[in-house]
Design a protein around this motif. Structure first.
Motif, PDB file in Angstrom:
ATOM      1  N   LYS A   3      -5.765   4.917   6.043  1.00 29.96           N
ATOM      2  CA  LYS A   3      -4.861   4.756   4.909  1.00 29.96           C
ATOM      3  C   LYS A   3      -5.425   5.569   3.751  1.00 29.96           C
ATOM      4  CE  LYS A   3      -1.776   1.501   3.379  1.00 29.96           C
ATOM      5  NZ  LYS A   3      -1.255   0.184   3.503  1.00 29.96           N
ATOM      6  N   TYR A   4      -4.712   6.610   3.340  1.00 23.67           N
ATOM      7  CA  TYR A   4      -5.151   7.481   2.264  1.00 23.67           C
ATOM      8  C   TYR A   4      -4.836   6.846   0.916  1.00 23.67           C
ATOM      9  CZ  TYR A   4      -5.697  10.948   5.888  1.00 23.67           C
ATOM     10  OH  TYR A   4      -6.094  11.598   7.018  1.00 23.67           O
ATOM     11  N   LYS A   5      -5.814   6.873   0.031  1.00 25.29           N
ATOM     12  CA  LYS A   5      -5.639   6.306  -1.308  1.00 25.29           C
ATOM     13  C   LYS A   5      -5.342   7.436  -2.282  1.00 25.29           C
ATOM     14  CE  LYS A   5      -8.290   2.207  -0.468  1.00 25.29           C
ATOM     15  NZ  LYS A   5      -9.311   1.303  -0.949  1.00 25.29           N
ATOM     16  N   ILE A   6      -4.229   7.291  -2.952  1.00 22.56           N
ATOM     17  CA  ILE A   6      -3.773   8.330  -3.864  1.00 22.56           C
ATOM     18  C   ILE A   6      -3.861   7.841  -5.304  1.00 22.56           C
ATOM     19  CG2 ILE A   6      -1.344   7.658  -3.697  1.00 22.56           C
ATOM     20  CD1 ILE A   6      -0.720  10.708  -3.723  1.00 22.56           C
ATOM     21  N   GLY A   7      -4.242   8.753  -6.192  1.00 22.35           N
ATOM     22  CA  GLY A   7      -4.244   8.487  -7.622  1.00 22.35           C
ATOM     23  C   GLY A   7      -3.246   9.407  -8.294  1.00 22.35           C
ATOM     24  N   GLU A  29      -1.593   4.587   0.141  1.00 17.70           N
ATOM     25  CA  GLU A  29      -1.610   3.501  -0.843  1.00 17.70           C
ATOM     26  C   GLU A  29      -1.834   4.107  -2.217  1.00 17.70           C
ATOM     27  OE1 GLU A  29      -4.659  -0.006  -2.313  1.00 17.70           O
ATOM     28  OE2 GLU A  29      -4.889   0.826  -0.304  1.00 17.70           O
ATOM     29  N   VAL A  30      -0.960   3.812  -3.158  1.00 15.55           N
ATOM     30  CA  VAL A  30      -1.199   4.237  -4.537  1.00 15.55           C
ATOM     31  C   VAL A  30      -2.262   3.298  -5.083  1.00 15.55           C
ATOM     32  CG1 VAL A  30      -0.251   4.561  -6.840  1.00 15.55           C
ATOM     33  CG2 VAL A  30       1.121   5.168  -4.826  1.00 15.55           C
ATOM     34  N   ALA A  31      -3.459   3.838  -5.265  1.00 17.36           N
ATOM     35  CA  ALA A  31      -4.619   3.022  -5.626  1.00 17.36           C
ATOM     36  C   ALA A  31      -4.999   3.138  -7.091  1.00 17.36           C
ATOM     37  CB  ALA A  31      -5.810   3.424  -4.759  1.00 17.36           C
ATOM     38  N   ALA A  32      -4.473   4.148  -7.801  1.00 19.24           N
ATOM     39  CA  ALA A  32      -4.836   4.320  -9.200  1.00 19.24           C
ATOM     40  C   ALA A  32      -3.777   5.141  -9.915  1.00 19.24           C
ATOM     41  CB  ALA A  32      -6.191   5.008  -9.323  1.00 19.24           C
ATOM     42  N   ILE A  33      -3.652   4.864 -11.198  1.00 15.39           N
ATOM     43  CA  ILE A  33      -2.746   5.609 -12.060  1.00 15.39           C
ATOM     44  C   ILE A  33      -3.503   5.924 -13.344  1.00 15.39           C
ATOM     45  CG2 ILE A  33      -0.623   5.512 -13.419  1.00 15.39           C
ATOM     46  CD1 ILE A  33       0.354   3.463 -11.252  1.00 15.39           C
ATOM     47  N   ALA A  34      -3.438   7.176 -13.782  1.00 14.93           N
ATOM     48  CA  ALA A  34      -4.044   7.573 -15.048  1.00 14.93           C
ATOM     49  C   ALA A  34      -2.936   8.083 -15.960  1.00 14.93           C
ATOM     50  CB  ALA A  34      -5.090   8.659 -14.839  1.00 14.93           C
ATOM     51  N   ASP A  35      -2.817   7.469 -17.133  1.00 16.35           N
ATOM     52  CA  ASP A  35      -1.817   7.900 -18.099  1.00 16.35           C
ATOM     53  C   ASP A  35      -2.269   7.422 -19.465  1.00 16.35           C
ATOM     54  OD1 ASP A  35       1.466   8.665 -18.077  1.00 16.35           O
ATOM     55  OD2 ASP A  35       0.672   7.624 -19.824  1.00 16.35           O
ATOM     56  N   TRP A  52      -8.030  10.456 -17.066  1.00 19.51           N
ATOM     57  CA  TRP A  52      -7.837  11.019 -15.731  1.00 19.51           C
ATOM     58  C   TRP A  52      -9.152  11.459 -15.110  1.00 19.51           C
ATOM     59  CZ3 TRP A  52      -9.306  16.060 -14.977  1.00 19.51           C
ATOM     60  CH2 TRP A  52      -9.432  16.870 -16.108  1.00 19.51           C
ATOM     61  N   GLU A  53     -10.114  11.865 -15.939  1.00 20.94           N
ATOM     62  CA  GLU A  53     -11.408  12.304 -15.406  1.00 20.94           C
ATOM     63  C   GLU A  53     -12.147  11.155 -14.721  1.00 20.94           C
ATOM     64  OE1 GLU A  53     -12.280  13.853 -19.229  1.00 20.94           O
ATOM     65  OE2 GLU A  53     -12.422  15.896 -18.463  1.00 20.94           O
ATOM     66  N   ASP A  54     -12.031   9.958 -15.271  1.00 18.09           N
ATOM     67  CA  ASP A  54     -12.634   8.793 -14.618  1.00 18.09           C
ATOM     68  C   ASP A  54     -11.980   8.544 -13.261  1.00 18.09           C
ATOM     69  OD1 ASP A  54     -14.326   8.387 -16.780  1.00 18.09           O
ATOM     70  OD2 ASP A  54     -13.032   6.868 -17.703  1.00 18.09           O
ATOM     71  N   MET A  55     -10.665   8.710 -13.204  1.00 16.38           N
ATOM     72  CA  MET A  55      -9.963   8.470 -11.944  1.00 16.38           C
ATOM     73  C   MET A  55     -10.369   9.457 -10.860  1.00 16.38           C
ATOM     74  SD  MET A  55      -5.945   8.311 -10.979  1.00 16.38           S
ATOM     75  CE  MET A  55      -5.889  10.051 -10.605  1.00 16.38           C
ATOM     76  N   ILE A  56     -10.479  10.737 -11.203  1.00 15.21           N
ATOM     77  CA  ILE A  56     -10.818  11.702 -10.148  1.00 15.21           C
ATOM     78  C   ILE A  56     -12.252  11.536  -9.665  1.00 15.21           C
ATOM     79  CG2 ILE A  56      -9.097  13.390 -10.881  1.00 15.21           C
ATOM     80  CD1 ILE A  56     -11.459  15.109 -11.895  1.00 15.21           C
ATOM     81  N   ILE A  63      -6.748  11.416  -2.625  1.00 12.33           N
ATOM     82  CA  ILE A  63      -5.749  12.410  -3.019  1.00 12.33           C
ATOM     83  C   ILE A  63      -5.399  12.192  -4.487  1.00 12.33           C
ATOM     84  CG2 ILE A  63      -3.399  13.270  -2.628  1.00 12.33           C
ATOM     85  CD1 ILE A  63      -3.629  11.991   0.222  1.00 12.33           C
ATOM     86  N   VAL A  64      -5.280  13.279  -5.236  1.00 16.54           N
ATOM     87  CA  VAL A  64      -4.865  13.199  -6.636  1.00 16.54           C
ATOM     88  C   VAL A  64      -3.531  13.928  -6.769  1.00 16.54           C
ATOM     89  CG1 VAL A  64      -5.404  13.895  -8.999  1.00 16.54           C
ATOM     90  CG2 VAL A  64      -7.225  13.058  -7.513  1.00 16.54           C
ATOM     91  N   SER A  65      -2.561  13.232  -7.312  1.00 16.39           N
ATOM     92  CA  SER A  65      -1.251  13.821  -7.579  1.00 16.39           C
ATOM     93  C   SER A  65      -1.147  14.058  -9.077  1.00 16.39           C
ATOM     94  CB  SER A  65      -0.152  12.869  -7.115  1.00 16.39           C
ATOM     95  OG  SER A  65       1.113  13.375  -7.482  1.00 16.39           O
ATOM     96  N   ILE A  66      -0.912  15.292  -9.458  1.00 15.89           N
ATOM     97  CA  ILE A  66      -0.854  15.660 -10.877  1.00 15.89           C
ATOM     98  C   ILE A  66       0.606  15.834 -11.278  1.00 15.89           C
ATOM     99  CG2 ILE A  66      -1.566  17.349 -12.607  1.00 15.89           C
ATOM    100  CD1 ILE A  66      -3.986  17.924 -10.723  1.00 15.89           C
ATOM    101  N   VAL A  67       1.067  14.952 -12.157  1.00 11.99           N
ATOM    102  CA  VAL A  67       2.460  14.933 -12.583  1.00 11.99           C
ATOM    103  C   VAL A  67       2.479  14.916 -14.114  1.00 11.99           C
ATOM    104  CG1 VAL A  67       4.686  13.851 -12.131  1.00 11.99           C
ATOM    105  CG2 VAL A  67       2.805  13.454 -10.558  1.00 11.99           C
TER     106      VAL A  67
END
Length: 95
Positions: A3-7, A29-35, A52-56, A63-67
């Motif tokens: 299960k890949y954890k995505i932020g 699994e969406v495991a983290a959100i940075a905003d 966001w730097e703490d999250m990465i 996986i990091v999704s940049i939106v």
């Protein structure tokens, strides 16, 4: 099956849209959100980073999704790759 954890970095309309669809996948699994913006209280499961730097740098994130606005993409994507993360970059990419 792993299960890949995505932020997700950026939780505006498209960040929430992606979150809804990834939540339907069995191996993600969406495991983290940075905003850090006005969306900062609109997060799922109470998982949140203001920076966001703490999250990465979270070793649990695969996986990091940049939106975010395009002008921020290069800095965030390069930092995420240097941290050993796979990167999904919302277009358009900008320098």
């Amino acid at each position: 099956m792993k299960k890949y954890k995505i932020g997700i970095i950026g939780y505006g309309g498209f960040g929430r849209f992606l979150h809804d669809w990834w939540a339907q996948l069995e191996n993600v699994e969406v495991a983290a959100i940075a905003d850090s913006g006005s969306h900062s209280t609109d997060t799922a499961n109470g998982i949140k980073y203001q920076n966001w730097e703490d999250m990465i740098n979270d070793p649990e994130i695969d996986i990091v999704s940049i939106v975010t606005p395009p002008g921020l993409h290069a800095k965030m994507a390069c930092a995420a790759m240097k941290a050993g993360k796979h990167v999904l970059l919302e277009k358009p990419a900008a320098i």
